[in-house]
Design an enzyme around this catalytic site. Structure first.
Site, PDB file in Angstrom:
ATOM      1  N   GLU A  44       0.772  -1.198   0.100  1.00 54.30           N
ATOM      2  CA  GLU A  44       0.039  -0.133  -0.013  1.00 54.30           C
ATOM      3  C   GLU A  44       0.950   1.359   0.019  1.00 54.30           C
ATOM      4  OE1 GLU A  44      -3.393   2.173   2.752  1.00 54.30           O
ATOM      5  OE2 GLU A  44      -2.734   0.376   3.457  1.00 54.30           O
ATOM      6  N   ARG A 270       5.451 -12.363  10.253  1.00 53.22           N
ATOM      7  CA  ARG A 270       6.129 -11.193   9.869  1.00 53.22           C
ATOM      8  C   ARG A 270       7.614 -11.222  10.221  1.00 53.22           C
ATOM      9  NH1 ARG A 270       2.409  -7.069   9.295  1.00 53.22           N
ATOM     10  NH2 ARG A 270       3.878  -5.161   9.498  1.00 53.22           N
ATOM     11  N   LYS A 280       4.862   0.671  10.028  1.00 50.98           N
ATOM     12  CA  LYS A 280       4.856   2.143   9.309  1.00 50.98           C
ATOM     13  C   LYS A 280       4.396   3.239  10.070  1.00 50.98           C
ATOM     14  CE  LYS A 280       3.608   0.336   4.605  1.00 50.98           C
ATOM     15  NZ  LYS A 280       2.383   0.106   3.686  1.00 50.98           N
TER      16      LYS A 280
END
Ligand code: ATP
Ligand code: MG
Length: 575
Positions: A44, A270, A280
């Site tokens: 994204e 992750r 982020k």
């Protein structure tokens, strides 16, 4: 240095096999997907990529490469609020820098807005979707929670005609944001919250960076992602564990529609690293609040930061291979990344000399106007690098730490009355220490030298305790050197419930040294040139601030390899 482009540059160690590789192998053996392997990396564009994303990039592109398949780069740009061109450009640059090529397969979820809209109409027509007119608050309340089953919306049983009409008018811009949404009709009692009639479309009266004013309804992530995968013919949709609970929805959407294929979603853990953060949102906070100097600050785990610091992309790829792929969340020791960086650099970085905190040394018995060109290997372990010469003259600089006025017995460097070898040059002896009359600070050493000891590997048989590095004062180049340390003082800065992660920022994570002296051979070093400064560590000319005539170095890592030490202590090899 050629190592950036030399894609699988020598140091590559194929990591241990993992469950995703095994699944793909099995699928191929079973003839699934007509023998195709197609993956994608779907960022994204709302921030910069970090080391965690590198794991996903290496996995997706790596599997495609290994099995002769393809990997698409797809921007998940369904949210018109957050996409910024700056992020898109940086993401493309980062993936390419890591060494992966998406060829002509660069896509955007927004490319599929028309098709997604078509599919939404089909869902309405088959009674699988409805327009809900509850407010956002009410929808949330009706949905219930883990302990409370959801309640059906009073609008859930609208007729197909009414739904089609309302959805058409949503699209035409007749309603305000929040007045209506399109929802899937699944199961308000489902123990999986994602299946309680998730929202598929919402009204957002905002132009989109790519589609402009064409739309005022935008599809939600869960709806968009699976369909984008199917439209692109993805075979294995690899994502992180937080999407595990979304998989039933992923499959449900694809099962309701005449899609060209049904990709398999597979989740993996992750990657998190100690002493840093990979969120982020938190990275953004660090940048926006000025704790670091931008997204490419060399202290950040962003790919831009790692690149600016001087980390070679091959080191990141090797690291990602080594941490492997698993189903269990884990926090990887940052020492392992540093180890991979040293390993890549040790092979490829030419050796050079830099004196970070210079102390002036006058060789009193060396002629005033004489210059001796001493020869040294560019790489001690690899003769193909050739040799370099360094001018030696009467005044040299050594490292301040390499001298002690009153040293302990074990100090193997220079001290009054003691001898030391200047690397590749002469043995010198300290005869006198000159101090500043006012402050008492040592400003100069006066030494003598033994002319019979010249050379890198002299057969002079002299037993000298230490070897130190030096540069000729008359020939040295001036440089700025930026030393970086870990950004946080604790291994898990974001894992303390009661304490904000910013509390643990290391106040000494950056030290800027000016007036450093480096050997003249580096005069023309372009930005992003990596060296090993002998005895000190690996350094890289700064991507933005360094140029010939104005050298600025970033320290990539020191030479001390704590990971190798840990591995040795555990009696096993690190690789
Ligand atoms: P957000 O919270 O904004 O969604 P994100 O880190 O998930 O952030 P995306 O741009 O959605 O960012 O991520 C792109 C891809 O990278 C996704 O497939 C995601 O699963 C993967 N990814 C993100 N963070 C990590 C991580 N720490 N380790 C491995 N993969 C990751
Ligand atoms: Mg995400």
């Amino acid at each position: 240095m050629g190592s950036d482009n030399d894609k699988h540059g020598g140091t590559e160690a194929t990591g241990p096999s993992h469950f995703i590789r095994d699944i793909i192998r099995q699928d191929l053996r079973a003839g699934k997907n007509g023998g195709r392997v197609a993956t994608r990396f779907p960022p994204e564009p709302n921030g910069y990529l970090h080391i965690g994303h590198a794991k996903s990039i290496c996995l997706n592109f790596g599997m495609a490469e290994e099995f002769g398949g393809t990997c698409n780069l797809r921007f998940d740009d369904t949210n018109p609020d957050t996409e910024e061109v700056e992020y898109i450009e940086a993401i493309e640059a980062d993936v390419a820098w890591l060494g992966f090529d998406w060829g002509d397969r660069l896509y955007h979820a927004s490319d599929y807005f028309d098709q997604l809209h078509e599919y939404a109409i089909q869902l309405i027509e088959t009674g699988k979707a409805y327009v809900d007119s509850l407010s956002g608050e009410e929808i949330k309340h009706y949905r219930g929670d883990f302990y409370t089953p959801g309640k059906e919306s009073p609008y859930r049983n609208r007729t197909v005609e009414e739904n089609l009409d309302l959805f058409e008018r949503m699209r035409a811009g007749e309603f305000d944001e929040g007045e209506h949404v399109l929802r899937a009709r699944i199961d308000m009692q489902s123990p999986n919250m994602n299946m309680r009639d998730p929202i598929l479309y919402r009204i957002r009266k905002k132009p989109h960076p790519r589609t402009g004013d064409a739309w005022c309804i935008y599809p939600m992530y869960d709806y968009t992602h699976c369909l984008s995968d199917a439209i692109e013919g993805i075979t294995h949709s690899l994502c992180t564990l937080e999407f595990e609970d979304h998989r039933p929805l992923y499959d449900w959407v694809l099962d309701q529609l005449p899609v060209p294929c049904h990709p398999q979603q597979i989740e993996f853990a992750r990657l998190d690293l100690t002493y840093t953060i990979t969120s982020k949102r938190k990275l953004k906070q660090l940048v926006e609040e000025g704790h670091v100097k931008g997204w490419d600050d060399p202290r950040l785990p962003t790919l831009q930061g790692l690149r600016r610091r001087g980390v070679p992309p091959a080191a990141i790829r090797n690291f990602c291979d080594r941490v492997g792929v698993s189903k269990a969340d884990n926090r990887v020791d940052i020492a392992l990344l540093e180890h991979a960086v040293r390993e890549a650099l040790d092979k490829h970085a030419p050796r050079a000399t830099g004196v970070l905190r210079p102390l002036r040394v006058v060789i009193t018995d060396f002629p005033e106007d004489q210059v001796v060109q001493v020869e040294a290997p560019v790489h001690p372990k690899d003769p193909s690098f050739g040799t370099r010469t360094m001018p030696f003259s009467r005044v040299v600089y050594i490292e301040r730490d390499d001298f002690m006025e009153d040293p302990p017995r074990k100090f193997r460097r220079l001290a009054p009355g003691r001898e030391v070898r200047l690397r590749h040059a002469f043995v010198i002896k300290c005869e006198e220490v000159v101090k500043h009359a006012g402050t008492g600070e040592i400003v100069e050493l006066r030494c003598t030298h033994d002319p019979s000891t010249l050379g890198s590997n002299p057969a002079d048989g002299r037993k000298v305790k230490g070897v130190i590095h030096w540069v000729s004062a008359a020939h040295a180049l001036e440089a700025e050197v930026r030393l970086y340390d870990r950004l946080f003082t604790v291994p898990d800065p974001a894992g303390h419930k009661k304490t904000d992660f910013r509390t643990f920022i290391n106040p000494d994570s950056l030290e800027v040294l000016t007036g450093c002296k480096v050997e003249p051979g580096m005069a023309d070093a372009p930005p992003e040139t990596r060296y090993q400064f002998e005895r000190l560590g690996y350094f890289c000319t700064d991507r933005h601030d360094s140029r010939p005539g104005h050298l600025v170095f970033n320290r990539i890592v020191t030479l001390r390899d704590t990971w190798a030490k840990i591995a040795r202590q555990q009696g096993k090899q690190a690789r």
